[in-house]
Enzyme design. Structure first.
Site, short mmCIF file in Angstrom:
data_model
loop_
_atom_site.label_atom_id
_atom_site.label_comp_id
_atom_site.label_asym_id
_atom_site.label_seq_id
_atom_site.Cartn_x
_atom_site.Cartn_y
_atom_site.Cartn_z
N GLY A 1 39.04 48.98 23.16
CA GLY A 1 39.36 47.77 22.40
C GLY A 1 40.25 48.03 21.20
O GLY A 1 40.54 49.18 20.84
N ASP A 2 40.70 46.97 20.59
CA ASP A 2 41.42 47.00 19.33
C ASP A 2 41.35 45.55 18.80
O ASP A 2 40.45 44.82 19.22
CB ASP A 2 42.88 47.46 19.56
CG ASP A 2 43.58 47.88 18.27
OD1 ASP A 2 43.30 48.98 17.77
OD2 ASP A 2 44.40 47.09 17.73
N SER B 1 34.74 57.15 21.52
CA SER B 1 35.24 56.78 22.86
C SER B 1 35.29 58.01 23.77
O SER B 1 34.91 57.96 24.94
CB SER B 1 36.65 56.19 22.76
OG SER B 1 36.59 54.80 22.56
N ASN C 1 35.36 44.37 13.60
CA ASN C 1 34.52 45.51 13.88
C ASN C 1 34.62 46.65 12.87
O ASN C 1 33.61 47.18 12.40
CB ASN C 1 34.98 46.03 15.25
CG ASN C 1 33.91 46.74 15.96
OD1 ASN C 1 32.77 46.28 15.93
ND2 ASN C 1 34.24 47.85 16.57
N THR D 1 34.21 53.36 14.19
CA THR D 1 35.44 53.40 13.39
C THR D 1 35.11 53.18 11.91
O THR D 1 35.56 53.94 11.04
CB THR D 1 36.48 52.37 13.88
OG1 THR D 1 36.54 52.43 15.30
CG2 THR D 1 37.84 52.62 13.29
N LYS E 1 44.93 57.81 25.88
CA LYS E 1 43.73 57.17 25.36
C LYS E 1 44.12 56.30 24.17
O LYS E 1 44.84 56.76 23.29
CB LYS E 1 42.73 58.26 24.90
CG LYS E 1 41.44 57.69 24.36
CD LYS E 1 40.46 57.40 25.47
CE LYS E 1 39.35 56.45 25.07
NZ LYS E 1 39.70 55.01 25.16
N LYS F 1 46.22 61.11 15.93
CA LYS F 1 44.83 60.81 15.62
C LYS F 1 43.91 61.46 16.67
O LYS F 1 42.94 62.13 16.34
CB LYS F 1 44.65 59.28 15.65
CG LYS F 1 43.25 58.82 15.38
CD LYS F 1 42.98 57.35 15.73
CE LYS F 1 44.06 56.37 15.39
NZ LYS F 1 43.56 54.97 15.42
N LYS G 1 48.54 53.19 24.05
CA LYS G 1 48.10 51.92 23.46
C LYS G 1 48.60 50.80 24.35
O LYS G 1 49.60 50.97 25.06
CB LYS G 1 48.72 51.74 22.07
CG LYS G 1 48.02 50.73 21.23
CD LYS G 1 46.85 51.36 20.52
CE LYS G 1 46.06 50.38 19.70
NZ LYS G 1 45.10 51.09 18.82
N GLN H 1 48.41 57.16 17.64
CA GLN H 1 47.24 57.56 18.43
C GLN H 1 47.35 59.01 18.93
O GLN H 1 46.35 59.71 19.03
CB GLN H 1 47.11 56.60 19.63
CG GLN H 1 45.72 56.53 20.22
CD GLN H 1 44.77 55.59 19.46
OE1 GLN H 1 45.17 54.53 19.03
NE2 GLN H 1 43.53 56.00 19.30
N1 GLU Z 1 41.77 51.03 18.97
C1 GLU Z 1 41.07 52.10 18.39
C2 GLU Z 1 42.02 52.97 17.60
O1 GLU Z 1 42.96 52.46 17.02
C3 GLU Z 1 40.19 52.85 19.38
C4 GLU Z 1 40.87 53.46 20.55
C5 GLU Z 1 39.91 54.04 21.59
O2 GLU Z 1 38.71 54.02 21.38
O3 GLU Z 1 40.42 54.49 22.61
O4 GLU Z 1 41.87 54.15 17.47
#
Ligand code: GLU
Length: 461
Positions: free
Chosen positions: A180-181, A393, A256, A225, A105, A129, A141, A126
């Protein structure tokens, strides 16, 4: 302690230290040019020594060697045609780093700086996190070195479709769920989702998150976020009997994360005086007019300097790194990696900053973090503070599986609970492993333990 006990403890300490050193050297040797990836691994490794003293079984199971090597990296060609019929080729990536806690994810980033080091550092962060959120999601990612700036809507659609044609082979609601990112928002997710379903000949709602709430997305995802970062910082302030009320805040970026961090900070009574984009920053001592920033950035796709057209009393400066020279109580770096270095940290400290909350991924350099900690500035690290986005998410995935939608209030309540929980686990882990109050160490250890335990349980392979 008896002499024997002391020598056993020293022995364990040495073994833990040697292990961390050895594996870090190995990672360095294997990825010599990947500076962001090495920075992210270094930050985690520095925190983990006390873990290996208490848990030698992780050494025995080779957890560090395994956790620093992605399960899979997919790199691919993305060819597309611009509005003039000229063919362009970009490089696409998906790093599927760790799936011990759930499907991979993590977001997709479209930015010219995208390369394998940046993809790997983001995917690596990630993992921890996502673990901290307590939800069943692994770490991944993706992205491409495509620059959406100056591209037409149709060019962005064609590029995104071409990108998804290849990506679609490797993802799925139970396999890998992108979102997204930077450079990828609701519109791009819509194009990806459409293309994926077209290719698969079905409707797999849970394959992407960050979708439009009218078409399968979760309410509150867009805000999550930024709001989450402020909720986390608020917890950190509350523990010291402080709050956002009446504080002067700087938030870098105007995407965002930044917009909704500003919004929540303002709702909690703070005065936000500056924000930025990749060209420069604005300083409005009367307080940022957030409706105008939203109009410029979310609707008109304009540059931030245009803010001064409506607010001539506000200042615009081109060197965006100087945003940190403005006097403030709380700084929220919400733009991009390594945007706040040691020089910036010195300026903030000299101006009496009390708290930093990382809304972006790895926005502070290691030297900046050290400096903040030396000066006892409260510091909320990205993998804890910005986890609200991915947490919502994961809630979107749940809603998609159940084929129902929660209200925005319900999502926000859950988001607040997740952020409070993450804060509590960081504090608890920091305390248990001998670094009371150190949220950087706490976040790294709490995230790591969750993944490491799953890796031990799942066996070596
Ligand atoms: N890109 C965001 C992050 O850095 C969200 C990732 C997601 O929602 O999967 O955590």
């Amino acid at each position: 302690m008896t002499n024997i006990e002391i020598s056993v403890t020293t022995d364990y300490k040495k073994r833990a230290n040697d292990y961390v050193h050895e594996v870090y050297d190995l990672v360095k040797k294997r990825n010599p040019d990947e500076k962001e990836f090495l920075q992210a691994t270094r930050e985690i490794f520095d925190s983990l020594r006390p873990v290996f003293i208490k848990h030698p079984e992780y050494i025995k199971n080779g957890i560090l060697e395994r956790i620093t090597e992605p399960e899979r990296i997919i790199q691919f060609r993305v060819a597309w045609e611009d509005d003039q019929g000229k063919v362009h080729v970009n490089r696409g990536y998906r790093v599927q780093f760790n799936s011990d806690l759930g499907p991979y994810k993590g977001g997709i980033r479209f930015h010219p700086s995208v390369n394998s080091s940046i993809m790997k550092f983001l995917a690596f962060e990630q993992i921890f996190k996502n673990a901290l959120t307590g939800q069943p999601i692994g770490g991944g990612k993706g992205g491409a070195d495509f620059d959406p700036k100056g591209k037409s809507e149709r060019e962005i659609m064609r590029f995104t479709q071409s990108f998804t044609t290849e990506l679609s082979k490797y993802i799925g609601p139970d396999v890998d769920v992108p979102a997204g990112d930077i450079g990828v928002g609701r519109r791009e997710i819509g194009y990806m989702f459409g293309q994926y379903n077209r290719l698969k000949g079905g409707y797999e709602a849970g394959v992407f998150t960050g979708k439009d709430p009218n078409h399968g997305g979760s309410l509150g995802r867009k805000e999550a976020t930024g709001y989450g970062t402020v909720y986390f910082v608020d917890e950190m302030l509350k523990a010291k009997n402080l709050s956002f009320k009446g504080k002067t805040v700087i938030v870098s970026g105007s995407g965002n994360v930044s917009i909704y961090a500003m919004e929540k900070a303002m709702q909690l009574g703070a005065k936000v005086v500056a924000c930025s984009d990749s060209d420069g920053y604005i300083y409005d001592r009367n307080g940022i007019d957030l409706d105008l920033v939203k109009q410029l950035k979310e609707v008109e796709n304009k540059r931030i300097w245009e803010y001064t057209k409506e607010h001539p009393e506000a200042e615009y400066h081109e060197d965006r790194s100087k945003i940190w020279s403005i006097k403030c109580d709380i700084a929220l770096p919400c733009a991009t990696q390594n945007e706040l270095d040691e020089i910036a940290a010195h300026m903030l400290v000299a101006n009496g900053v009390i708290a930093i909350g990382e809304g972006a991924n790895m926005p502070c350099t290691l030297e900046a973090i050290d400096l903040f900690q030396e000066h006892e500035v409260l510091f909320a690290p990205a993998k804890a503070a910005n986890a609200g986005g991915v947490a919502v998410s994961a809630m979107e995935m749940s809603q998609n599986s159940m084929r129902l939608s929660w209200t925005v209030e319900e999502v926000d309540e859950r988001l607040q609970a997740v952020m409070k929980n993450i804060y509590a686990s960081c504090i608890d882990a920091a305390e248990r492993f001998g670094h009371p109050g150190n949220i950087v160490v706490g976040a790294n250890i709490a995230g790591f333990l969750k993944v490491a335990d799953a890796m031990v349980a799942h066996g070596i392979n």
